[in-house]
Design a protein around this motif. Structure first.
Motif, short mmCIF file in Angstrom:
data_model
loop_
_atom_site.label_atom_id
_atom_site.label_comp_id
_atom_site.label_asym_id
_atom_site.label_seq_id
_atom_site.Cartn_x
_atom_site.Cartn_y
_atom_site.Cartn_z
N UNK B 3 9.95 32.80 29.12
CA UNK B 3 10.86 31.75 28.68
C UNK B 3 10.18 30.88 27.62
N UNK B 8 11.46 26.08 29.81
CA UNK B 8 10.62 25.66 30.94
C UNK B 8 10.67 24.15 31.13
N UNK B 11 13.90 23.37 32.78
CA UNK B 11 13.86 23.89 34.16
C UNK B 11 13.03 22.95 35.04
N UNK B 12 11.89 22.54 34.50
CA UNK B 12 11.00 21.65 35.27
C UNK B 12 11.57 20.26 35.42
N UNK B 57 23.26 26.64 41.03
CA UNK B 57 22.58 27.65 41.86
C UNK B 57 22.30 28.79 40.91
N UNK B 58 21.05 29.11 40.72
CA UNK B 58 20.75 30.21 39.82
C UNK B 58 19.32 30.21 39.38
N UNK B 59 19.04 31.09 38.41
CA UNK B 59 17.66 31.27 37.97
C UNK B 59 17.24 30.14 37.03
N UNK B 60 16.01 30.22 36.56
CA UNK B 60 15.47 29.16 35.70
C UNK B 60 16.33 28.96 34.46
N UNK B 61 16.84 30.03 33.87
CA UNK B 61 17.62 29.86 32.65
C UNK B 61 19.00 29.29 32.97
N UNK B 63 19.51 27.00 35.25
CA UNK B 63 19.24 25.57 35.39
C UNK B 63 19.00 24.95 34.00
N UNK B 100 19.40 37.09 29.89
CA UNK B 100 19.76 35.76 30.38
C UNK B 100 20.83 35.08 29.54
#
Lengths: 393, 150
Positions: B3, B8, B11-12, B57-61, B63, B100
């Protein structure tokens, strides 16, 4: 930030013994093991000794070990070879399971396209093959049974000895993908009546890119590449002396310390599982608790998705893995979790932590402290968790 | 698959994360079976998006795209927010891995679904040219509404 490496089912750290012998082969004993001169013969001696040592660790004879590039190559070779032998006798039926590694499943799919019939045994909710179902699936045309020793995602150990016994009685070849088991569990190919076994060195603190196929004496083995006469004319390519020597060093160490490691690692595994299911609600442990690989911990947490869980853990220094769709690069979560009958939405929230003797109890404490916080953070932002809490789901 | 630093970061430290009481528009898209659900809440004052919150609800991308999309529409006029495209979200995040891209499509659809809810609540007819036949039902298998594989 400290790294807590809990992804030992993916790969392991190289042990010092393997590193040292590898470096010495690369630096000093660099001859080609196929050369006649003393430099080549010194390398050939290292390889011969390594072959002996490795064979002894799994109860085989040195002449039954063929070095390969790893588990994938060994699986492909063993299955394709057994299928060819079967086809010669008009036997074109193979039995396997739904949760094999892709090195096995994709080889079987290729054979299906070539006209073989494959029966995939159910592994039930607990991740174990039922021996009576294997017996029922056997036909006159069955030429091969290929069942993994222990599953890489959920750690369940299969009834290998019983399977071996049945295959022996019926005269059917038995291959097992033992990539997760070799160096971690006691294996005796003769006592367990295993005809072919695949393994990979980097799963027991050896180097990557090297593995072997054990093929019982008496089974005709046909090479699949053309080239030189290495590996007794079966597997051409310059002998990888450093990697072979390092494999032997790592496996000897793993086997010598196996009892101690099993006790130490499985105690950490059990503590981690027990604490997490106590602290985090709506958590399930994937696969039966016993028999299970000493280092395998596999959870599904409802209401969250595995890739974000994995990456938040990574930000805390914890390395794990997930069978969620997002980490598999497809729309579907791991075939292993689906094989257990888990619905997609649950399987998306999976996490595998795989431990080794290099882990410490302090690290387990750290995981037990951090994992609930990360799961809570993700559940707080999850519309799925919101629905679960409202009771709509 | 790696990513970008922007992905990131979002996401963080997701922007506008949370729920909203008495929202003027709420949109939820995606399906738990496929592994992504986005829910966007809007507070609209004088035709402007005064506040926005999201839950995902889902993966880092998933979010990160939700976070970026909410940041991009906050303070915008409703009609401008409707023009938010998944491409713009991807660009603002310095790109997404090919597998993604569908997350950004979901983010665009979540914004549209929340705005559609706002329009409906206010008795404004939905323009099918903008809203199509509604949001993705989340049935990824065989669905071609977002036109993107995986």
């Amino acid at each position: 930030m400290k790294t807590v490496y809990a992804d030992n089912a993916a790969t392991t750290a190289l042990c010092d013994e393997a590193l040292e012998v590898m470096v010495s082969c690369l630096r000093d004993n660099y001859g080609n093991a196929s050369s006649m001169h003393h430099s080549g013969q010194a390398a050939a001696e290292v390889v011969a000794q390594a072959r002996e040592d490795i064979a002894k660790c799994i109860g085989a004879d040195a002449g039954e070990i063929y070095f390969t590039s790893g588990g994938t190559e060994s699986d492909n070779w063993a299955i394709t070879n057994a299928a060819r032998l079967g086809a010669k006798k008009g036997k074109k039926h193979i039995i396997s399971t739904t949760f094999e590694h892709h090195a096995v499943l994709h080889t079987l799919m290729k054979l299906e396209k070539e006209g073989f019939e494959v029966t995939y045994l159910d592994v039930h909710e607990d991740g174990y093959v039922r021996v009576e179902e294997l017996e029922k699936a056997i036909k006159d045309e069955t030429c091969l049974v290929t069942i993994m020793y222990a599953n890489n995602e959920i750690g369940t150990v299969q009834p290998i000895e019983e399977i071996g016994k049945i295959c022996k009685e019926k005269g059917i070849y038995f291959h097992t993908d033992a990539v997760q088991a070799v160096g971690h569990l006691p294996i005796d190919v003769k006592a367990q009546k295993i005809d072919m076994l695949s393994f990979s060195a980097h799963k027991f603190h050896g180097p990557k890119g090297i593995g072997a196929l054990y093929c019982r004496k008496g089974i005709p083995l046909i090479g699949f590449m053309q080239g030189g006469a290495q590996e007794r004319n079966k597997r051409p390519g310059t002998t990888n002396t450093p990697a072979i020597a390092a494999t032997a060093a790592a496996l000897k160490k793993s086997c010598a310390e196996m009892d101690k490691n099993i006790e130490y690692v499985s105690a950490m595994r059990d503590r981690l599982i027990d604490e997490i299911i106590k602290v985090i609600p709506r958590t399930r442990v994937n696969g039966g608790r016993s028999p299970r690989l000493p280092g395998n911990v596999s959870f599904c947490f409802e209401g969250i998705e595995g890739e974000s869980l994995l990456l938040y853990l990574d930000l805390k220094g914890i390395c794990g893995s997930s069978g969620s769709a997002c980490t598999s690069g497809s729309l579907d979560p791991s075939h292993v979790l689906l094989a257990l009958g888990l619905p997609h939405e649950i399987a998306h929230g999976s996490l595998r932590l795989s431990l080794s003797e290099y882990n410490t109890n302090d690290e387990i404490d750290y995981i037990i402290e951090q994992l609930p916080l990360v799961v809570e953070r993700l559940r707080d932002m999850s519309p799925v968790w919101e629905k679960i809490m409202k009771g709509d789901n | 698959m790696a990513y970008s630093a922007k992905v990131m970061d979002h996401f963080e430290n997701p922007r506008n994360l949370g729920k909203m009481e008495n929202a003027d528009g709420v949109g939820e898209v995606g399906n738990a079976k496929c592994g992504d659900i986005m829910k966007i809440y809007l507070k609209i004052e004088d035709g402007v998006i005064a506040d926005v919150k999201f839950n995902t609800f889902g993966c880092a991308s998933a979010i990160a795209t939700s976070s970026m999309a909410t940041e991009m529409i906050k303070g915008q006029k409703v009609e401008d927010a409707l023009k938010l495209s998944n491409k713009a979200v991807v660009e603002a995040l310095d790109g997404l891995p090919p597998a993604k891209i569908h997350c950004s499509v979901l983010a665009e659809q979540a914004v549209k679904a929340a705005l559609a809810d706002y329009y409906t609540k206010n008795g404004i007819e939905l323009d099918p040219a903008i809203f199509g036949n509604g949001s993705c039902g989340g049935h990824c298998d065989g669905c071609d509404s977002c036109g993107i594989e995986g």
